[in-house]
Design a protein around this motif. Structure first.
Motif, PDB file in Angstrom:
ATOM      1  N   ARG A 236      -6.476   0.333  -1.094  1.00  0.00           N
ATOM      2  CA  ARG A 236      -7.037  -0.171  -0.032  1.00  0.00           C
ATOM      3  C   ARG A 236      -7.890  -1.775  -0.544  1.00  0.00           C
ATOM      4  O   ARG A 236      -7.700  -3.336   0.005  1.00  0.00           O
ATOM      5  CB  ARG A 236      -7.955  -0.037   1.079  1.00  0.00           C
ATOM      6  CG  ARG A 236      -7.209   0.820   2.173  1.00  0.00           C
ATOM      7  CD  ARG A 236      -8.096   1.193   3.270  1.00  0.00           C
ATOM      8  NE  ARG A 236      -7.844   1.102   4.272  1.00  0.00           N
ATOM      9  CZ  ARG A 236      -7.490   0.448   4.823  1.00  0.00           C
ATOM     10  NH1 ARG A 236      -5.781   0.954   4.826  1.00  0.00           N
ATOM     11  NH2 ARG A 236      -7.484  -0.600   5.838  1.00  0.00           N
TER      12      ARG A 236
ATOM     13  N   SER B 213      -5.354  -4.096  -3.346  1.00  0.00           N
ATOM     14  CA  SER B 213      -4.140  -4.534  -2.839  1.00  0.00           C
ATOM     15  C   SER B 213      -5.385  -5.999  -1.628  1.00  0.00           C
ATOM     16  O   SER B 213      -4.086  -6.588  -2.245  1.00  0.00           O
ATOM     17  CB  SER B 213      -3.506  -3.810  -1.336  1.00  0.00           C
ATOM     18  OG  SER B 213      -4.538  -2.981  -0.540  1.00  0.00           O
TER      19      SER B 213
ATOM     20  N   ARG C 205       0.720  -1.670   0.243  1.00  0.00           N
ATOM     21  CA  ARG C 205      -0.327  -0.040   0.226  1.00  0.00           C
ATOM     22  C   ARG C 205       1.025   1.421   0.270  1.00  0.00           C
ATOM     23  O   ARG C 205       0.512   1.862  -0.415  1.00  0.00           O
ATOM     24  CB  ARG C 205      -0.957  -0.181   1.490  1.00  0.00           C
ATOM     25  CG  ARG C 205      -1.890  -1.018   1.074  1.00  0.00           C
ATOM     26  CD  ARG C 205      -3.252  -1.645   2.092  1.00  0.00           C
ATOM     27  NE  ARG C 205      -4.174  -1.961   1.601  1.00  0.00           N
ATOM     28  CZ  ARG C 205      -5.433  -2.546   2.635  1.00  0.00           C
ATOM     29  NH1 ARG C 205      -4.837  -2.172   4.174  1.00  0.00           N
ATOM     30  NH2 ARG C 205      -5.845  -2.897   2.325  1.00  0.00           N
TER      31      ARG C 205
END
Length: 572
Positions: free
Chosen positions: A500, A503, A485
């Motif tokens: 978010r 990933s 991230r």
């Protein structure tokens, strides 16, 4: 025809027909063929094992055919069938670590995730939404399908519980998203109650009541049981903090297989990772050059923030976002005949993503045309897109619709010259590679006119190049979720919500799938430039596009062979 050729053709056709029998059972293909909905997919271990056995039998038949005696088109179909059968034959051995409930080659680690169970339940909901009620028998069939829907949810739970017994648990970051995803679908079951207009032919005044009762008795309890498993204190306590498939037994080896399957090339995760780092650096340099040209004082992130403050590049409602897509659809339309001979007949459009999937998907997905849906549609995530500047919509549009996914998927399914195995083939590196090639081609055709649109295209380049780095990083090279991230925050130029969700997609949902986009694009572009160099002034972009699109989706090495063959014919 000599005996050896006849025998090879006969054996090949037997194997190809066996593969088609399996492919046509998959939910996507059933929908696209317009087959009546009389059952829902069976994703249980026993059903997957049975499919693997049947695929192994097909593989045996295909391997008995001597390819040296097959005509070129049949040889291509034979190869596509063989690769499809090999993938299906491997499903039983992979079942507890990664499975493919949609039958399209997207091996997902865990069932209650956006690109696995989310796609599956979204697809099933779409099928049920088109169910026709003409007799009382149709009502009873629909009630049976709702029972089947509950069985499907139970199978999502059974596989999740079976994984836990084998020490394979959903990582905690994904677990939070899984609970929310399942809760959204549970709340959305009210949409499975058809409108009174649809139920007029059902032959019962109590049709809606009977459907609600079946949902309350079967479907809602199935969702409740699945949520209870995901919320158990013991499951939560033993959920790993780490992500990536390599942490599970057999995961490292399987990831290397998935890298090969998704790219169709003999490349290692380490090679892909290195390519990604090179591409990210190149995109950053191009961004810096664009900012100097504008001119703009500040970093690429500063420029993106300034664009986000400009009302001309913002939209709030689904209708406003759809208008952005329509702008770019209209912009490229006058140029398509100049660069394409081979095009689909089906129309195309953009539409909002179903609410149940909005919380777990970054942008959306392309939904191909079929008997009950004449247009190919890009279903966009209005929630995410409304949160930032829309300079990247042009690039997204040309990737997803025309000349991207819609051109190759719709034309492939319309192409009556292809065997059904070929007409319904999906090779990730081809499908996503073509779509990214199309988005780059749009730039070459002058479709990114404003600096904000050019920067938006570079944003998509950066985002997809980052995938090469972080997908391999988390699944093969020991990167933590936070390391991935952080890299994306520095280089992907997408909002935190997308970082978010994306990933998690790479590390806990469909590992390896994201590698196809840039690997495929760069492969196709390199083959185009080889063709251009060989033909010189005789090079016609339409010839290249014909060589790529007319045979349908193929592994990249076979695409290269077709391009080389077309080139030599033009030279002669």
């Amino acid at each position: 025809m000599d005996d050896a050729t006849g025998e090879a053709i006969a054996l090949a056709l037997v194997g190809i027909d066996k593969v088609w029998a399996e492919v046509r059972r998959t939910p996507w293909v059933e929908r696209d063929l317009g087959l009546p909905v009389d059952r829902l997919p069976d994703i249980g271990e026993a059903a997957v094992a049975a499919r693997s056995r049947r695929a192994a039998e097909a593989l045996y038949a295909l391997d008995r055919a001597n390819e040296a005696f097959l005509p070129r088109e049949l040889k291509l179909t034979h190869t596509v069938a063989r690769l499809t059968a090999a993938r299906m034959a491997a499903e039983a051995d992979r079942y507890w670590l990664a499975f493919d409930p949609l039958g399209i080659g997207f091996f997902a680690m865990f069932a209650p995730t956006a690109y696995c169970g989310g796609f599956l339940l979204g697809h099933v909901g779409g099928m049920l939404a088109k169910f026709a009620f003409e007799t009382e028998g149709d009502l009873h069939r629909y009630l049976g399908l709702l029972e089947d829907y509950a069985r499907l949810i139970d199978q999502l739970r059974e596989r999740t519980a079976g994984q836990a017994r084998r020490g394979i648990r959903i990582p905690r970051p994904q677990l939070e998203q899984s609970r929310e995803l399942v809760s959204r679908f549970r709340r959305g079951v009210t949409a499975l109650v058809p409108s009174s207009d649809r139920l007029q032919g059902a032959g019962s005044d109590r049709a809606a009541d009977l459907i609600r009762e079946r949902l309350d008795r079967a479907v809602d309890p199935a969702f409740e049981t699945l949520l209870s498993l995901l919320s158990e204190a013991d499951y939560d306590a033993r959920a790993p903090e780490t992500v990536g498939i390599a942490q599970y037994p057999g995961g490292e080896a399987l990831y290397r297989e998935l890298v090969h399957e998704h790219t169709t090339l003999d490349v290692s995760p380490e090679q892909v990772h290195a390519q990604g780092l090179e591409q990210v650096a190149a995109v950053r340099a191009a961004m810096a050059e664009l900012i100097r040209e504008v001119p703009f004082e500040g970093s690429p992130s500063d420029y993106l923030a300034a664009t986000g403050r400009d009302p001309a590049w913002r939209a709030q409602s689904s209708e406003e976002i759809e208008a952005f897509f329509n702008r770019y659809i209209e912009r490229i339309a006058p140029l398509l005949d100049d660069v394409f001979r081979f095009k689909p007949n089906a129309p195309h459009a953009a539409a909002p993503l179903p609410e149940m999937l909005a919380g777990s998907m970054t942008f959306g997905y392309y939904d191909a045309p079929g008997p009950n849906q004449p247009a190919g549609r890009y279903l966009f995530n209005a929630t995410n897109l409304a949160g930032g500047p829309l300079g990247n919509i042009a690039s997204l549009n040309y990737h997803e619709l025309v000349p991207g996914h819609h051109f190759h998927l719709a034309s492939q399914r319309e192409n009556e010259a292809l065997h059904p195995v070929r007409a319904n083939a999906l090779f990730n590196a081809f499908n996503e590679g073509w779509a990214e090639y199309a988005a780059t081609l749009a730039g070459e055709l002058g479709m990114y006119q404003a600096p904000e649109e050019r920067f938006g295209r570079l944003m998509m380049d950066a985002f997809l190049a980052c995938r090469l780095v972080v997908d391999t990083g988390m699944n093969a090279m020991g990167w933590s979720l936070e390391e991935a991230r952080t890299f994306m925050r520095e280089n992907a130029f997408v909002p935190e919500t997308e970082i978010r969700s994306e990933s998690i997609r790479y590390s806990c949902d469909i590992p390896g799938q994201s590698l196809a986009y840039k690997i495929g694009e760069h492969f196709l572009t390199a083959r185009r430039e080889e063709m251009r160099a060989r033909l010189g002034e005789r090079f016609d972009l339409r010839d290249f596009h014909d060589a790529v699109l007319k045979p349908g989706a193929l592994p990249l090495p076979l695409v290269a062979e077709n391009i080389a063959s077309a080139t030599e014919q033009l030279v002669a």
